[in-house]
Design a protein around this motif. Structure first.
Motif, PDB file in Angstrom:
ATOM      1  N   GLN A   1      34.574  32.253  32.397  1.00  0.00           N
ATOM      2  CA  GLN A   1      34.602  33.117  33.568  1.00  0.00           C
ATOM      3  C   GLN A   1      35.987  33.718  33.785  1.00  0.00           C
TER       4      GLN A   1
ATOM      5  N   ALA B   1      37.220  37.776  33.282  1.00  0.00           N
ATOM      6  CA  ALA B   1      37.854  38.542  34.354  1.00  0.00           C
ATOM      7  C   ALA B   1      39.329  38.805  34.036  1.00  0.00           C
TER       8      ALA B   1
ATOM      9  N   THR C   1      38.690  36.920  43.112  1.00  0.00           N
ATOM     10  CA  THR C   1      37.792  37.223  41.996  1.00  0.00           C
ATOM     11  C   THR C   1      37.368  35.937  41.296  1.00  0.00           C
TER      12      THR C   1
ATOM     13  N   ARG D   1      33.536  34.491  41.077  1.00  0.00           N
ATOM     14  CA  ARG D   1      32.886  34.320  39.776  1.00  0.00           C
ATOM     15  C   ARG D   1      32.414  32.884  39.565  1.00  0.00           C
TER      16      ARG D   1
END
Ligand code: ASP
Ligand code: MG
Length: 595
Positions: free
Chosen positions: A552, A556, A581, A585
């Motif tokens: 993840q 990102a 973020t 996520r």
């Protein structure tokens, strides 16, 4: 009427006399007014005998047939125990995993429990029987026999205790409780009256072989008190519960993981996705990594070090070497002669200077620390293997673990103070989800407003870590994570720690003084970082947590600056600008596991 689950391990039912002794213990509990469910393992080394038999007829036995075979070990012992109870004049009924309605998934040899139907057990108890349940086995949806993995009877016992709402789960075994460290390594180790689930989980993952980790995860999840005691005496053993023995002691136990190996990937470009590539290559081989430390060098290159179990070194090196070129790293080094000494304690989470105390104890014993990692309730130091016994003794003495803390409480005292009984209704409602052993995350959270301070060019010498963290402690600075990496290039390393942003300036000032005193290369510090923590139960046995997390973050394009893992938490330090973020996520990726 109260209900207890009594588990008897292989050594406790190894021969007919021991089987009769186990039967007597259960009858005695019943006469004292309890309803009794016994969970029994295969006699002595019977499981190994069966494994050998299988190897004699087939090089790679089909997993299904293996479970069919291994389950007979427990089937033999439950029948014999039930017969012994009859012979002693009481009523008993033996049941296989299928007959207790223990439903599992279909991963033979390492099946996970999905649900247990307690109706039959309850009816038999109602009729005055002692129920003798086979440990370690269940059935899948097709009625195939499955097994839970070596040592799985503990898990059966705790699971039954949870679904039946038992008052306690007694583990009758060949040791008389849990010790502050392995008494075979250190005779002055002390048996504790009480230890918390979290401490036990950490200690079990460090090799304290008292119980199957999965069973402790289960006990924690469903608040089942566990009583570990000797089958051969009447003395109380150790209670494993939510609370720690002492509120004041920072450290409850120490452990030595003797056979570790260090691997360092040198010159890794410090860009997002590199950790993912390295650790996915290792995870693909089903190897668990530990003590992950990344030292960011000045030229935008990092050295990534971690440890693995010694017997997995070769496979790890092959996995890492296969990806070194693809990530443009400059090489791989390793050391096969290292050991890990760790201290564990629920109390260290809110006490300062625990790390400094551990490092000082090691320094005074002349032990050189090669790597350091910390998590909420654990500090680990990697040391040369030839110094491992001295290291364990030093930390055990340093925290006076041989002495019972003045405020230590017995289980009876703790119980009298707090309503600690599991809420049966709550347990039962959580059991409806048909995935008793599924991964459970308790939280995904971040702490922003943090700063990182790194001391570079730290000489690899005895006593430096002790000095650094004592001086920082004396300056009144509270630190959170500590990592000390390994630097193969010039015999120097770097030490990083995190602290509250407000402490950055003061920390740098102290660090600069230390730097000068010890002729280090320099100090770097930056604010604006965030610690992201994924907390849960069984993060080690559910190895996908690390993989998902790295995936993840890499997707990102978030760079991981520091990493620290334990049984209970995976922590990563990232730039605060990316904290939202990252959290979003991860919450999405782990939505199923969050409860
Ligand atoms: N008999 C199984 C084993 O040896 C299960 C157990 O003893 O817990 O692994
Ligand atoms: Mg066993």
């Amino acid at each position: 009427m109260s209900l207890i689950v009594q588990k008897f391990g292989g050594t406790s039912v190894a021969d007919t006399e021991k089987i009769r002794a186990a039967a007597r213990r259960a009858i005695r509990a019943q006469k004292q007014g309890h309803r009794v469910v016994m969970v029994v393992s295969a006699m002595g080394k019977q499981t190994d005998v069966l494994l050998k038999l299988a190897a004699g007829v087939c090089e790679r036995p089909p997993a299904r047939e293996m479970d069919m075979l291994l389950s007979t070990g427990e089937q033999t012992s439950v029948a014999l125990v039930a017969m012994a109870i009859h012979d002693l004049g009481s009523k008993a009924v033996s049941l296989t995993g299928g007959q207790i309605g223990m439903k599992t998934d279909n991963s033979f040899s390492k099946a996970r429990i999905r649900s247990i139907d307690t109706r039959r057990i309850e009816r038999l108890l109602e009729e005055g029987n002692i129920v003798v349940a086979a440990g370690f086995q269940g059935i899948d949806d097709d009625l195939n026999i499955t097994t839970l993995g070596r040592g799985g009877s503990d898990t059966t016992a705790v699971a039954l205790a949870a679904v039946l709402g038992a008052d306690a789960c007694e583990i009758n075994t060949d040791v008389d409780g849990v010790y502050t460290t392995d008494p075979r390594l250190l005779p002055e180790a002390r048996r504790v009256d009480v230890i918390s689930y979290d401490e036990m989980l950490e200690l079990a993952s460090l090799g304290a072989g008292v119980m199957h980790s999965r069973s402790i995860e289960f006990a924690k999840k469903f608040s089942v008190p566990i009583h570990v005691r000797s089958s051969f005496g009447d003395r109380d053993g150790t209670m494993i519960v939510a609370q720690a023995e002492s509120e004041s002691a920072a450290v409850s136990g120490a452990a030595l993981t003797k056979d570790e190996a260090r691997v360092t990937v040198l010159g890794v470009p410090d860009v997002p996705g590199m950790s993912r590539t390295i650790f996915n290559a290792i995870a693909a081989q089903k190897i668990a990594v530990d003590m992950v430390v990344q030292n960011v060098g000045a030229e935008g290159k990092a050295d990534v070090s971690f440890t693995v179990a010694g017997d997995e070194l070769d496979q790890t090196l092959r996995a890492v070497e296969s990806i070194v070129d693809s990530i443009d790293a400059s090489g791989v080094t390793h050391d096969a002669e290292v050991s890990k000494v760790s201290v564990v304690g629920l109390g260290m989470a809110d006490q300062k200077a625990v790390a400094a105390k551990m490092f000082r104890a090691l320094a005074d014993a002349g032990v050189n620390i090669q790597m350091i990692t910390t998590s909420e309730i654990k500090i680990s130091a990697l040391v040369p293997r030839e110094q491992s016994a001295a290291a364990l003794r030093a930390v055990h003495e340093g925290f006076t673990l041989d002495q019972r803390p003045a405020d230590a409480k017995t289980w009876k005292e703790i119980k009298a103070e707090a309503a600690v009984e599991a809420d049966v209704h709550d347990v039962v409602s959580r059991l409806q989800n048909d995935a008793l052993e599924a991964l459970t995350l308790t939280d995904i959270a971040f702490v922003g407003g943090q700063a990182r301070v790194t001391l570079d060019g730290v000489l690899d010498q005895v006593g430096i870590a002790a000095d650094v963290f004592e001086e920082i402690g004396q300056a009144g600075i509270f630190i959170d994570m500590i990592v000390q990496g390994f630097d193969g290039e010039d015999g120097r390393t770097s030490v990083s720690f995190t602290t509250d942003e407000a402490n950055l300036e003061a920390s740098i000032k102290v660090a600069e003084q230390i730097c000068e005193k010890h002729a280090m290369r320099g100090v770097r510090g930056s604010a604006g970082i965030t610690k992201l923590s994924v907390s849960g139960i069984g993060l080690r046995s559910h190895t996908q947590v690390g993989t998902v997390l790295f995936d993840q973050l890499a997707e990102a394009k978030i760079n991981v600056e520091m990493i620290a893992t334990s049984e209970l938490q995976v922590n990563v330090v990232i730039d605060s600008a990316q904290a939202d973020t990252a959290t979003r996520r991860l919450k999405a990726a782990f939505a199923d596991a969050l409860n």
